[in-house]
Design a protein around this motif. Structure first.
Motif, PDB file in Angstrom:
ATOM      1  N   HIS A   1      -6.428   9.055  -1.714  1.00  0.00           N
ATOM      2  CA  HIS A   1      -6.100   9.146  -0.317  1.00  0.00           C
ATOM      3  C   HIS A   1      -4.500   9.383  -0.468  1.00  0.00           C
ATOM      4  N   CYS A   2      -3.873  10.069   0.463  1.00  0.00           N
ATOM      5  CA  CYS A   2      -2.344  10.210   0.576  1.00  0.00           C
ATOM      6  C   CYS A   2      -2.102  10.828  -0.910  1.00  0.00           C
TER       7      CYS A   2
ATOM      8  N   CYS B   1      -7.151   3.412   4.701  1.00  0.00           N
ATOM      9  CA  CYS B   1      -6.135   3.559   3.634  1.00  0.00           C
ATOM     10  C   CYS B   1      -4.852   2.665   3.748  1.00  0.00           C
TER      11      CYS B   1
ATOM     12  N   CYS C   1      -1.581   4.749   4.746  1.00  0.00           N
ATOM     13  CA  CYS C   1      -1.403   5.228   5.672  1.00  0.00           C
ATOM     14  C   CYS C   1      -1.863   4.891   7.092  1.00  0.00           C
TER      15      CYS C   1
HETATM   16 ZN   LIG Z   1      -3.792   7.296   3.207  1.00  0.00          ZN
END
Ligand SMILES: [Zn+2]
Length: 217
Positions: free
Chosen positions: A15-16, A29, A32
């Motif tokens: 993620h991210c 997450c 974020c």
């Molecule tokens: Zn994220």
């Protein structure tokens, strides 16, 4: 014995634009705060297996553990390691300044390398006798112990070489032994320990660019 915990499976998800490690996949997450979807296959979580095992459950294996403390709590990548060999009942034979020890406890968080293929019944049947006879020789009396030159490694290496000879295979020297049996396991353990400690402290651990990853931990 204050800690016999053998560690847990870790989870990695993306993620991210980062690889994020945790003990489980969180609903959001941690970077974020957005929901962690499973829309794309490449974002599906991967589990990182725990490299440690209870050595007393391993038959006919080479075991490693820190001389003091445990891998997960005390090991710093440079700590002294103690090594041993299990018999078919998970008793760990190991050599120290008191001679050959036959431990029925204390190796609950070990790195393990099996020494016998599951189909080698002949060797398995003789294993306990080989190990006992080998340990009874004068080479392993307490006064012969030398921290640098005649130690737990000497004991396990010589036993492994006796087994290799029995099988008609070439012997290993000290460097080959370390490269084959010790370094791959301690390297794996160090990665896992770093992740495990960071996750215990912060709840997760994130590293950059998952796309270019070539060697998963
Ligand atoms: Zn994220």
């Amino acid at each position: 014995m204050h800690c016999t915990e053998a560690g847990k499976t870790l989870i990695k998800f993306n993620h991210c634009k980062k690889s994020i490690y945790g003990f489980r996949v969180p609903p959001c997450c941690p970077l974020c705060q957005q929901e962690v979807g499973s829309a794309k296959l490449e974002e599906a979580p991967v589990s990182i297996s725990n490299p440690f095992t209870d050595g007393h459950q391993e038959k006919c294996s080479f075991l490693l553990r820190p001389t003091q403390g445990t891998f997960l709590r005390e090991y710093d990548g440079k700590s002294d390691l103690h090594v041993g060999i299990t018999n078919t009942n998970g008793v760990v034979y190991n050599y120290n300044q008191r001679g050959v020890q036959r431990d029925e406890a204390g190796w609950e968080q070990s790195l393990s390398v099996p020494l016998v293929q599951p189909n080698m019944f002949g060797l398995m049947n003789q294993w306990d006798k080989y190990l006992e006879d080998f340990s009874a020789t004068g080479a392993w009396l307490p006064h012969r112990y030398d921290e640098d030159h005649h130690n737990c490694y000497s004991y396990t290496l010589m036993f492994i070489n006796c087994i290799l000879t029995t099988e008609g295979k070439p012997q290993l020297d000290k460097n080959e032994f370390t490269e084959k049996y010790v370094i791959p396991r301690t390297r794996l353990a160090s990665k896992y320990i770093t992740l495990h400690r960071a996750i215990e402290e912060h709840g997760f651990y994130a590293i950059d660019h998952p796309d270019q990853e070539t060697s998963p931990p």
